[in-house]
Design a protein around this motif. Structure first.
Motif, PDB file in Angstrom:
ATOM      1  N   HIS A 159       0.806  -1.220  -0.121  1.00 48.30           N
ATOM      2  CA  HIS A 159       0.094  -0.075   0.101  1.00 48.30           C
ATOM      3  C   HIS A 159       1.013   1.156   0.101  1.00 48.30           C
ATOM      4  CE1 HIS A 159      -3.857  -1.623   0.261  1.00 48.30           C
ATOM      5  NE2 HIS A 159      -3.430  -2.452   1.409  1.00 48.30           N
ATOM      6  N   TRP A 160       2.036   1.277   0.937  1.00 44.88           N
ATOM      7  CA  TRP A 160       2.792   2.497   0.910  1.00 44.88           C
ATOM      8  C   TRP A 160       3.558   2.641  -0.566  1.00 44.88           C
ATOM      9  CZ3 TRP A 160       8.072   2.409   0.344  1.00 44.88           C
ATOM     10  CH2 TRP A 160       8.775   3.715   0.312  1.00 44.88           C
ATOM     11  N   ARG A 161       3.728   1.550  -0.989  1.00 46.04           N
ATOM     12  CA  ARG A 161       4.603   1.700  -2.403  1.00 46.04           C
ATOM     13  C   ARG A 161       3.757   2.355  -3.483  1.00 46.04           C
ATOM     14  NH1 ARG A 161       6.849  -3.393  -1.949  1.00 46.04           N
ATOM     15  NH2 ARG A 161       5.069  -4.251  -2.801  1.00 46.04           N
ATOM     16  N   ALA A 162       2.498   1.735  -3.505  1.00 45.65           N
ATOM     17  CA  ALA A 162       1.265   2.309  -4.195  1.00 45.65           C
ATOM     18  C   ALA A 162       0.987   3.673  -4.116  1.00 45.65           C
ATOM     19  CB  ALA A 162      -0.101   1.402  -4.056  1.00 45.65           C
ATOM     20  N   ARG A 163       1.263   4.164  -2.903  1.00 46.42           N
ATOM     21  CA  ARG A 163       1.167   5.756  -2.538  1.00 46.42           C
ATOM     22  C   ARG A 163       2.217   6.283  -2.891  1.00 46.42           C
ATOM     23  NH1 ARG A 163      -0.633   3.711   2.233  1.00 46.42           N
ATOM     24  NH2 ARG A 163       1.094   4.976   3.207  1.00 46.42           N
ATOM     25  N   SER A 164       3.390   5.879  -2.353  1.00 47.66           N
ATOM     26  CA  SER A 164       4.561   6.914  -2.208  1.00 47.66           C
ATOM     27  C   SER A 164       5.529   6.748  -3.231  1.00 47.66           C
ATOM     28  CB  SER A 164       5.395   6.711  -0.769  1.00 47.66           C
ATOM     29  OG  SER A 164       4.413   6.832   0.090  1.00 47.66           O
ATOM     30  N   VAL A 165       5.641   5.664  -4.018  1.00 47.19           N
ATOM     31  CA  VAL A 165       6.714   5.352  -4.754  1.00 47.19           C
ATOM     32  C   VAL A 165       6.318   5.151  -6.263  1.00 47.19           C
ATOM     33  CG1 VAL A 165       8.672   3.993  -5.213  1.00 47.19           C
ATOM     34  CG2 VAL A 165       8.166   4.423  -3.260  1.00 47.19           C
ATOM     35  N   GLY A 166       7.225   5.747  -7.306  1.00 44.03           N
ATOM     36  CA  GLY A 166       7.122   5.695  -8.651  1.00 44.03           C
ATOM     37  C   GLY A 166       8.302   4.860  -9.016  1.00 44.03           C
ATOM     38  N   TYR A 167       8.444   3.818  -9.696  1.00 49.10           N
ATOM     39  CA  TYR A 167       9.761   3.066  -9.971  1.00 49.10           C
ATOM     40  C   TYR A 167       9.739   2.971 -11.559  1.00 49.10           C
ATOM     41  CZ  TYR A 167      13.792  -0.027  -8.833  1.00 49.10           C
ATOM     42  OH  TYR A 167      14.835  -0.519  -8.689  1.00 49.10           O
ATOM     43  N   ILE A 168      11.027   3.460 -11.990  1.00 44.73           N
ATOM     44  CA  ILE A 168      11.380   3.548 -13.518  1.00 44.73           C
ATOM     45  C   ILE A 168      12.572   2.501 -13.536  1.00 44.73           C
ATOM     46  CG2 ILE A 168      12.050   5.028 -15.655  1.00 44.73           C
ATOM     47  CD1 ILE A 168      11.023   7.333 -13.849  1.00 44.73           C
ATOM     48  N   PHE A 169      12.203   1.331 -14.487  1.00 42.91           N
ATOM     49  CA  PHE A 169      13.162   0.582 -14.711  1.00 42.91           C
ATOM     50  C   PHE A 169      14.042   0.754 -15.954  1.00 42.91           C
ATOM     51  CE2 PHE A 169       9.561  -1.348 -12.829  1.00 42.91           C
ATOM     52  CZ  PHE A 169       9.878  -2.115 -11.914  1.00 42.91           C
ATOM     53  N   GLN A 170      15.202   0.035 -15.981  1.00 45.88           N
ATOM     54  CA  GLN A 170      15.995   0.353 -17.202  1.00 45.88           C
ATOM     55  C   GLN A 170      15.490  -0.424 -18.342  1.00 45.88           C
ATOM     56  OE1 GLN A 170      19.990  -1.671 -16.722  1.00 45.88           O
ATOM     57  NE2 GLN A 170      20.593  -1.196 -18.747  1.00 45.88           N
ATOM     58  N   LEU A 171      15.035  -1.576 -18.069  1.00 46.25           N
ATOM     59  CA  LEU A 171      14.190  -2.094 -19.290  1.00 46.25           C
ATOM     60  C   LEU A 171      12.936  -2.045 -19.482  1.00 46.25           C
ATOM     61  CD1 LEU A 171      16.339  -5.711 -18.989  1.00 46.25           C
ATOM     62  CD2 LEU A 171      16.775  -3.691 -20.728  1.00 46.25           C
ATOM     63  N   TYR A 172      12.561  -0.965 -18.970  1.00 47.33           N
ATOM     64  CA  TYR A 172      10.962  -0.367 -18.964  1.00 47.33           C
ATOM     65  C   TYR A 172       9.757  -1.301 -18.212  1.00 47.33           C
ATOM     66  CZ  TYR A 172      13.590   0.726 -23.106  1.00 47.33           C
ATOM     67  OH  TYR A 172      14.625   0.846 -24.262  1.00 47.33           O
ATOM     68  N   HIS A 173      10.062  -2.524 -18.517  1.00 48.91           N
ATOM     69  CA  HIS A 173       9.183  -3.663 -17.673  1.00 48.91           C
ATOM     70  C   HIS A 173       7.792  -3.165 -18.006  1.00 48.91           C
ATOM     71  CE1 HIS A 173      12.109  -5.924 -16.533  1.00 48.91           C
ATOM     72  NE2 HIS A 173      12.571  -5.489 -15.542  1.00 48.91           N
ATOM     73  N   LEU A 174       7.513  -2.769 -19.327  1.00 49.26           N
ATOM     74  CA  LEU A 174       5.831  -2.493 -19.617  1.00 49.26           C
ATOM     75  C   LEU A 174       5.153  -3.882 -19.527  1.00 49.26           C
ATOM     76  CD1 LEU A 174       6.118   0.194 -22.131  1.00 49.26           C
ATOM     77  CD2 LEU A 174       5.922   0.575 -19.573  1.00 49.26           C
ATOM     78  N   VAL A 175       3.834  -3.946 -19.542  1.00 49.35           N
ATOM     79  CA  VAL A 175       3.223  -5.112 -19.520  1.00 49.35           C
ATOM     80  C   VAL A 175       2.889  -5.451 -21.318  1.00 49.35           C
ATOM     81  CG1 VAL A 175       1.212  -6.772 -18.935  1.00 49.35           C
ATOM     82  CG2 VAL A 175       2.454  -5.394 -17.319  1.00 49.35           C
ATOM     83  N   PRO A 176       3.405  -6.279 -21.818  1.00 53.28           N
ATOM     84  CA  PRO A 176       3.270  -6.453 -23.295  1.00 53.28           C
ATOM     85  C   PRO A 176       1.992  -6.510 -24.089  1.00 53.28           C
ATOM     86  CG  PRO A 176       4.185  -8.617 -22.399  1.00 53.28           C
ATOM     87  CD  PRO A 176       4.220  -7.667 -21.436  1.00 53.28           C
TER      88      PRO A 176
END
Lengths: 233, 386
Positions: free
Chosen positions: A85-102
């Motif tokens: 829950h804390w992550r959902a509210r407080s953190v945005g994470y950008i990955f080197q390999l983007y990690h988008l859902v294909p």
């Protein structure tokens, strides 16, 4: 504008792994304070513990010892669900390999983190459009990741990271997989987010040319902080 | 717990995941649909058998058959027995019936001619037959009133002619009856059928007597009395309740349906294995995706719900397709299993269709639980390394 209020406070932070019966000490007694609104680059050689530190700051890994307060919350004491829950509210994470859902379009990828926020469909739509607009990728909203260039994919990933309006944006080598022109565009975008919205950004990078966009550079070597005192310069 | 909006978002996400992987989704749904088609069809056959052979509490119908004979062609009883049976205490009505079947063995398309006295039939079936059809039947000696399953299967309506088992008859109409034995029968005048066949002496031989008793509690007593009355006669009888008579005649079919029920259970096991396998393989190839979702703030509950929703959607869609295919196939084909002159209709059942969908969803839910737990317990960092 940046304030002197600390958003990240690591005290004697340690992370060890057991590998083949041997203890690998990835982070050792790390003390670090980052103030709200700062743009910090984490640099260091491979294996220095940069990504591990970023994972600990994001709450996707747990420290072995030490204190870690992020955005006013001692995240070492949170349960797995509370941490999510804390992550959902407080953190945005950008990955080197983007990690988008294909199998999801750019729009749907950006919408993804909002599914765990109890907001209306209309509000979700407004926020996704705003995020896509702010990273200048609105015209590609219906494209799948396979139909986008690396730079465009990373823009979508950034939109996904900022759509929840997190207090902390973490980026793990966000330009590491991009050509020079695309990398410059992404760094310009992160710089703009920092300047215009006062977004706190912690970015892992190998590249000194990328690190120059940050206000402050923190060096790690063998799990220890190299920057004197670990305090904002 | 999670809110309604979050739950709706998870369902949307699960649906998108399935829709955007059409090959995998299509194959799994096709497998489930085939299994549920099998389950529903076998269940329809089984329910038809139970309906025709299960003794009812208020049962008043007896069938008097020639002792040690099991086929309508060999069961021959003097029509004169009618009066003797009528005189036995507890008997309400007696109807001599001549039965001719187009095929004495087990078959899915048998026409059973039942030759009955006109006045008895008109009395017993007045409410099940339109006045026009009854009038047409009474006015023509070659007229037949058809059971609804037979009429539908052979696409026959009033005014048609049809031939089966060497008997050529005029269709006077269709009766509206729920009685299993009426479904594939063509009721004709007893004398007409005896004349047509020229077997066993015209006007003197029938296949069986349909007897009604005054009190259901006296069913066994009356049956025993009838058999005792004719025990020393040249044509001794065996009298059973109608459902027991059908069950005896349909022994082979009941055994076959019992075996088919095992196939149905195998179909259910196939649904479970198919969904479990599909979900496990899917989640194994999506470990990174799970880690992404966890990084974005999805809790264990969110992830478990996502996996289980995918499983239930697969089961639900496959179940609906399979159940509808079974329902409409049965409704269109109008099958009746007939053997030795008794019929077991296989009726389409909305209840069985709904049950099939429910079973598919429940099994899919069960099959999704373990993969859901595994996905929800996955380490984020390990997922990214996969």
């Amino acid at each position: 504008m940046a304030t002197v209020e600390p958003i990240i406070r690591c005290s004697s932070l340690e992370k060890h792994y057991e590998r083949g019966g041997e203890t690998v000490r990835v982070l050792e007694k790390l003390d670090l304070t980052i103030t709200r609104g700062q743009f910090v680059a984490l640099m260091g050689p491979s294996g220095s513990g940069k990504t591990t530190l970023l994972n600990l700051l994001a709450g996707i890994d747990r420290p072995t010892a030490g204190g870690l307060v992020v955005d006013g919350q001692d995240i070492t004491t949170l349960s797995r669900a509370a941490l999510a829950h804390w992550r959902a509210r407080s953190v945005g994470y950008i990955f080197q390999l983007y990690h988008l859902v294909p199998v999801l379009t750019a729009y749907e990828n950006v919408e993804l983190p909002l599914y765990v926020h109890n907001i209306s469909r209309r509000e979700r739509h407004r926020r996704v459009c705003e995020a896509l607009e702010s990273v200048s990728i609105s015209d590609r909203h219906a494209h799948y990741p396979s139909q986008l260039s690396g730079g465009q994919e990373q823009r979508v990933a950034i939109a996904r990271a900022i759509v929840t309006q997190p207090s902390l944006l973490l980026a793990d080598e966000p330009t590491g997989d991009l050509d020079r022109a695309s990398a410059a565009g992404i760094m310009e975008l992160l710089g703009r987010l920092h300047r215009e919205h006062g977004q706190t950004i912690v970015m892992v990078t190998h590249d000194p040319a990328t690190a120059v966009h940050a206000q402050r550079t923190v060096h790690l070597d063998k799990g220890r902080l190299v920057e004197p005192h670990g305090v904002a310069s | 717990m999670i809110g309604a909006r979050e739950a709706s978002g998870i369902v949307t996400l699960a649906w998108r995941g399935l829709r955007r992987r059409p090959t995998r989704t299509g194959l799994v749904i096709a497998g489930i649909a085939v299994a549920i088609f099998l389950v529903c069809t076998v269940d329809a056959m089984s329910s038809g058998v139970k309906r025709a052979t299960r003794a009812a509490a208020g049962e008043t119908a007896l069938v008097v058959y020639r002792q040690n004979r099991f086929c309508p062609f060999t069961s021959q009883l003097p029509q004169s027995y009618e009066q003797d049976i009528r005189n036995i205490p507890g008997v309400s009505t007696v109807t001599p019936v001549k039965i001719v079947v187009s095929n004495c063995r087990a078959s899915l398309d048998v026409v059973t001619f039942r030759g009955v006295p006109a006045e008895d039939f008109a009395r017993d079936h007045a409410t099940e037959t339109s006045p026009e059809a009854m009038k047409a039947w009474l006015s023509r000696s070659d007229a037949a009133l058809l059971g609804p399953e037979l009429a539908a299967r052979r696409r026959l309506v009033g005014g048609d002619r049809f031939t089966a088992a060497g008997v050529d008859a005029f269709v006077a109409g269709v009766i509206e009856s729920d009685t299993p034995q009426d479904q594939s029968s063509a009721f004709v005048h007893l004398s007409f059928l005896q004349e047509q066949l020229k077997r066993g002496g015209t006007g003197t031989v029938v296949t069986q007597f349909d007897v009604r008793v005054t009190d259901p509690a006296r069913l066994e007593e009356v049956a025993t009395a009838i058999d005792a009355h004719f025990a020393a006669d040249q044509s001794p009888t065996t009298t059973r309740a109608e459902t027991a008579h059908v069950a005896r005649a349909a022994t082979d079919v009941i055994a076959l349906v019992g075996f088919a029920e095992l196939l149905g259970l195998a179909g259910l096991a196939a649904v479970f294995a198919l969904v479990a396998n599909a979900i496990v393989l899917s989640m194994r190839s999506r470990e990174r995706e799970v880690s992404i979702l966890q990084t974005l703030g999805f809790t264990r509950l969110h992830l478990a719900l996502l996996v289980v929703t995918e499983a239930v959607l697969l089961g639900g869609i496959g179940g609906v397709i399979g159940a509808l295919a079974s329902y409409f196939t049965i409704a269109f084909v109008r099958t009746a299993m007939t053997m030795e002159g008794v019929s077991i209709a296989v009726p389409p059942s909305a209840f069985i269709a709904v049950l099939g969908v429910g079973l598919a969803m429940a099994l899919s839910l069960a099959a999704g639980i373990v993969p859901a737990i595994i996905a929800s317990r996955q380490s984020i960092v390990a997922g990214f390394r996969s």
